[in-house]
Design an enzyme around this catalytic site. Sequence first.
Site, PDB file in Angstrom:
ATOM      1  N   HIS A 161      33.830  43.174  34.263  1.00  0.00           N
ATOM      2  CA  HIS A 161      32.631  43.003  35.072  1.00  0.00           C
ATOM      3  C   HIS A 161      32.644  43.985  36.238  1.00  0.00           C
ATOM      4  CE1 HIS A 161      32.789  38.636  33.551  1.00  0.00           C
ATOM      5  NE2 HIS A 161      31.628  39.103  33.119  1.00  0.00           N
ATOM      6  N   CYS A 248      36.108  34.766  39.911  1.00  0.00           N
ATOM      7  CA  CYS A 248      35.656  34.016  38.722  1.00  0.00           C
ATOM      8  C   CYS A 248      35.844  32.513  38.865  1.00  0.00           C
ATOM      9  CB  CYS A 248      36.438  34.460  37.495  1.00  0.00           C
ATOM     10  SG  CYS A 248      36.520  36.207  37.173  1.00  0.00           S
TER      11      CYS A 248
END
Length: 253
Positions: A161, A248
């Site tokens: 990401h 996350c």
Amino acid sequence: MKFTQVITRLPALNCAEGQTTADDGRPDSGKTRQQFFRYIEIMLELGIRVTILPAEPDFPDAHFVEDPAVILPELAIITHSGVLSRQGEGALLAPELEKYRPLYVMSDKGQLDGGDVLLADKHFFIGMTRRTNMAGLDEFATVVAPLGYRVTPVAVDSGLHLKSVVNYIGQNTLLMTSAYEALPAFAGFRRLVIPDDEAYAGNTLLINGTLVMPEGYPVTREILRQTGMPVVTLDTSEFKRMDGSLSCLSLRF
């Protein structure tokens, strides 16, 4: 932004069955939970109220709660993941999120992961990755632009990401690897560049004036120490085996 709450989810005992591109061995579920609870302790030590949702064995990646949702002061957005096995996670989060914010649920016309959504003040930078595409960005932009936010796409060539390697640490400053230093999108920011072999430490969290970073990255730690902010380190070795990192593991608001 001062945070007062985080939402997290207990890692399932079968978390090793989740999605990953890492090749340094399977995570140990017991050690994963030990690292998770240390993460929770740090949040509590920083004055944050913590919600821990139950483990979801049917969704072994579900402890990475940042991907299926994005929380703004004005609303919460349930994203549409580009990974089929994760597309049910947003529905699991929705009942908790709607306690705090109005909800917008993205359609299945595009895909977007929260790990690709980087907010710096009122400007969103959206990573273009295998998990996030322009259709997802466009839908996201139609929701947040009327609230005064700008949205800019960023090509991501390394890392799962965008926030795997680029993060906002306050004071108009971005932490990043050299691959992103010259991007026009980031031209207005002070850029702290870390070594490529410490790229994982690019996922550092700013929590109410304290920087929380993964353990084992001494060059990055020294760079962060020079900001004048306190630096706390945390062993995230098991989450790294799952392509996961600090951001996350929580939804912060």
